[in-house]
Scaffold this active site. Sequence first.
Site, short mmCIF file in Angstrom:
data_model
loop_
_atom_site.label_atom_id
_atom_site.label_comp_id
_atom_site.label_asym_id
_atom_site.label_seq_id
_atom_site.Cartn_x
_atom_site.Cartn_y
_atom_site.Cartn_z
N ASP A 162 0.87 -1.28 0.32
CA ASP A 162 -0.06 -0.02 0.29
C ASP A 162 0.84 1.41 -0.15
OD1 ASP A 162 0.57 -0.24 2.25
OD2 ASP A 162 -1.03 0.21 3.45
N SER A 163 2.27 0.87 -0.54
CA SER A 163 3.13 2.17 -0.21
C SER A 163 2.47 2.96 -1.13
CB SER A 163 4.98 1.78 0.37
OG SER A 163 4.25 0.56 -0.73
N ASP A 213 -1.13 -6.07 0.19
CA ASP A 213 -1.62 -5.50 1.32
C ASP A 213 -2.82 -5.19 1.09
OD1 ASP A 213 0.70 -5.22 2.28
OD2 ASP A 213 0.85 -2.89 2.09
N LYS A 235 -1.11 -9.17 2.69
CA LYS A 235 -0.65 -8.79 3.66
C LYS A 235 -1.27 -7.78 4.89
CE LYS A 235 3.05 -5.75 3.76
NZ LYS A 235 2.65 -4.83 4.65
N GLU A 286 -1.42 -5.70 8.73
CA GLU A 286 -0.90 -5.33 9.84
C GLU A 286 -1.70 -5.40 11.05
OE1 GLU A 286 0.05 -0.63 8.93
OE2 GLU A 286 0.52 -0.83 6.90
N GLU A 312 8.70 -4.32 11.09
CA GLU A 312 9.31 -3.41 10.63
C GLU A 312 9.81 -2.28 11.24
OE1 GLU A 312 6.41 -0.52 7.50
OE2 GLU A 312 8.43 0.57 7.62
O1 KIV Z 1 3.63 -1.10 1.64
C1 KIV Z 1 4.87 -1.18 1.64
O2 KIV Z 1 6.06 -1.46 0.89
C2 KIV Z 1 5.62 -2.48 2.97
C3 KIV Z 1 6.23 -2.38 3.16
C4 KIV Z 1 7.59 -1.00 3.54
C5 KIV Z 1 7.50 -3.35 3.88
O3 KIV Z 1 4.36 -2.79 3.61
#
Ligand code: KIV
Length: 272
Positions: free
Chosen positions: A52-53, A91, A121, A123, A190
């Site tokens: 989600d980056s 994500d 993934k 969080e 992280e």
């Molecule tokens: O969204 C992302 O890029 C991440 C990484 C920083 C692990 O979750």
Amino acid sequence: MSTAKKEYKRITVKTLVDMKANGEKISMLTAYDYTMAKIVDGAGVDVILVGDSASNVMAGHETTLPITLDQMIYHASSVIRAINRALVVVDLPFGSYQSDPKEALRSAIRIMKESGGHAVKMEGGKEIKESIKRILNAGIPVMGHLGLTPQSIYKFGTYTVRAKEEQEAMDLIEDAKMLERIGCFGIVLEKIPAKLAKEVAESVSIPIIGIGAGRDVDGQVLVLHDMLGMTHEFHPRFLRRYMNLYEDMTTAITQYVSDVKAVDFPNGNEQY
Ligand code: KIV
């Protein structure tokens, strides 16, 4: 512990667990589009994270919070079309799984069905345990994410190193063990102290992938645009830049502008 590198045709969640058992480190990078994913997959990266980056890197938002499930599906399906070997983890974005387990499952199913991603993934630890269990029960592989969890940035207020205090460190170890117990196939850690990350990696048999978590974990992940030096305002200590694409691209594009203005492009061979 063997250090011989085994050739894997296609990476699965089981491959990753085997890699940890064999002492082979796991490489993971983000990608959000077809062209970059093709390069990343072709270069032999084991896991591609459609992070989600993308909210920061692709859309220019300050945080990861605004990106939507539809947008994540768009990015993930572009990546999936490029892949021959890597495992693609997607994500679940903020707001798509925190309210209740049923909604979490609906979101995960949409990711799997509409993008073709291989795993999701999420969080968090105990607070989202029921949602993770619900998704796992549907046969969808889940990767956890502990330590600095950017979707909770407004709760913490800063992006500084997490779990420096003993209680937070103990909670993190408990969460990691719980994620393993309920069936997650791996965990991203992280920005936590390297010593704690090592302890976590030694406490569980599923792979621990670090970002800013030191070298004594089972693999590493970075944001692709950061490690290529395309982003240049972000300088965390953990980031190794393998290129300086921001400068290289600026030079190339400046040259193009100058060639167009000088009627030097196209030349006789570059026309029909
Ligand atoms: O969204 C992302 O890029 C991440 C990484 C920083 C692990 O979750």
